[in-house]
Design an enzyme around this catalytic site. Structure first.
Site, PDB file in Angstrom:
ATOM      1  N   ASP A  21       0.867  -1.169   0.000  1.00  9.37           N
ATOM      2  CA  ASP A  21       0.000   0.000   0.000  1.00  9.37           C
ATOM      3  C   ASP A  21       0.914   1.233   0.000  1.00  9.37           C
ATOM      4  O   ASP A  21       2.106   1.137   0.327  1.00  9.37           O
ATOM      5  CB  ASP A  21      -0.900  -0.021   1.235  1.00  9.37           C
ATOM      6  CG  ASP A  21      -1.814   1.175   1.280  1.00  9.37           C
ATOM      7  OD1 ASP A  21      -2.523   1.426   0.290  1.00  9.37           O
ATOM      8  OD2 ASP A  21      -1.822   1.884   2.311  1.00  9.37           O
ATOM      9  N   ASP A  23      -0.098   5.226   0.747  1.00 11.63           N
ATOM     10  CA  ASP A  23      -0.299   6.232   1.788  1.00 11.63           C
ATOM     11  C   ASP A  23      -0.421   5.550   3.144  1.00 11.63           C
ATOM     12  O   ASP A  23      -1.288   4.710   3.362  1.00 11.63           O
ATOM     13  CB  ASP A  23      -1.565   7.041   1.483  1.00 11.63           C
ATOM     14  CG  ASP A  23      -1.429   8.509   1.852  1.00 11.63           C
ATOM     15  OD1 ASP A  23      -0.504   8.833   2.620  1.00 11.63           O
ATOM     16  OD2 ASP A  23      -2.224   9.327   1.378  1.00 11.63           O
ATOM     17  N   ASP A 220      -1.269  -0.441   6.175  1.00  5.46           N
ATOM     18  CA  ASP A 220      -1.399   0.235   7.464  1.00  5.46           C
ATOM     19  C   ASP A 220      -2.831   0.265   7.965  1.00  5.46           C
ATOM     20  O   ASP A 220      -3.084   0.740   9.062  1.00  5.46           O
ATOM     21  CB  ASP A 220      -0.883   1.678   7.357  1.00  5.46           C
ATOM     22  CG  ASP A 220      -1.809   2.552   6.512  1.00  5.46           C
ATOM     23  OD1 ASP A 220      -2.039   2.193   5.333  1.00  5.46           O
ATOM     24  OD2 ASP A 220      -2.299   3.577   7.005  1.00  5.46           O
TER      25      ASP A 220
END
Length: 341
Positions: A21, A23, A220
């Site tokens: 991922d 961001d 995240d």
């Protein structure tokens, strides 16, 4: 999954591909995250295939590559997989060539739709066969109003993702899911298809493009990255550099629990993940947990997560939050304080 998995080998040696991922893992908006470039470099050095997989539908592959370069991460365009690409590919499968598709989102999303032989439009007067909705800072009432008209006229509704927030250095900000919710409220209906994580379409597209046999999903967020890995049948690494905090990890339900957890990307890929974190004990006390012993705060978090997920009712909103964790001793209290518990 009832607990985090342990391994004495680095994850970069166990998996043939890393699906990162962006961001919250590699950068926050456009600010670099420490250790992230070295983590990607370590994955490459170990021979892992690399995929940069994002629900963000506002940026095309060249723009993503340029942004990654600015934060110190080397990437090529063929390593980038976006929800905009996957959404356009889905629409091309479903609609005749040249069909009008109403764009709610950035020009990059419109360009992806055009690249697959469809005709991007911005007005419901063009009688679009579908509406595709992705995040863009410029999305406002006018774009949402055109979408509402088109959808009430029978257009198919494809949302690139349903991330309610996006991470930033100022804290979480409204994401595409919040904008989708505006139309959901106005129309009293849901999108026909949601392409991005946690839905399997984007994961399947990523695996296909990267050519992965045993991918590791790195993210995240529990509700998108980790749930997407679970839905795709892949193992996952949660890095604590973005949206998810310690309390959120302890409260994770079975469909959103990572295989591994790490403080940052570099340590997560290159260091062992102990099956039984050294130095810590966790005991159940009623509906709560008591942490005792001493050691690193990350190992304390690993021990607490495994114990929390084993509590009765851990999957039915019974977890009462960080107030249910207490320390037995000064070292344990220091670890809880550092974790925000």
């Amino acid at each position: 999954m009832t607990g985090l998995r342990g391994t004495d080998e680095p994850l970069s040696a166990l998996y043939d591909a890393a699906l990162f991922d962006l961001d919250g893992v590699l950068y926050l908006q456009e600010d670099p995250i420490p250790q992230a470039p070295d983590g990607v470099a370590a994955a490459r050095a170990a021979g892992m295939r690399i995929g940069f997989v994002t629900n963000n539908a506002s940026r095309r592959a060249p723009t993503v590559v340029a942004l990654l370069g600015r934060v110190g991460v080397k990437a090529t365009e063929d390593e980038v997989v976006t929800a905009a690409q996957a959404s356009a590919a889905l629409l091309a499968e479903e609609l005749p060539a040249g069909s009008a598709v109403l764009i709610v989102g950035a020009q990059g999303l419109a360009d992806e739709v055009a690249d697959v032989g469809l005709r991007p439009v911005r007005s419901a007067d063009e009688k679009p066969a579908a509406v595709v909705q992705g995040f863009a800072k410029e999305v406002g009432w006018e774009q949402l109003a055109e979408a509402a008209v088109a959808l009430r006229s029978g257009a198919r509704w494809v949302a690139t993702n349903r991330d309610f927030t996006i991470p930033s250095t100022r804290g979480p900000l409204p994401g595409n899911g919040s904008l989708v919710a505006v139309l959901t409220t106005a129309l009293r209906r849901e999108p026909d298809v949601i392409v991005g994580k946690p839905h399997p379409r984007l994961h399947q597209e990523s695996v296909r493009r990267i050519g992965a046999d045993r991918p590791l999903v790195v993210g995240d967020r529990l509700d998108t990255d980790i749930a997407g890995a679970v839905n795709g049948g892949a193992d996952s690494l949660l890095v604590m550099t973005g949206v998810t905090d310690a309390s959120g990890l302890l409260a994770a339900r079975s469909g959103e629990r990572p295989t591994y957890v790490a403080a940052d990307l570099l340590s997560g890929l290159t260091e062992p993940h102990p099956a039984v974190p050294a130095g810590w004990t966790v005991t159940a006390d009623g509906s709560g947990l008591v942490l005792g012993g001493a050691g690193s705060s990350l190992d304390a978090l690993r021990a607490l997560a495994t114990a929390a997920w084993a509590l009765p009712g851990a999957d039915d909103d019974a977890w009462p939050g960080p107030s249910a964790v207490r320390a037995d001793g000064a070292a344990a209290q220091e670890a809880l304080d550092s974790l925000g518990l």
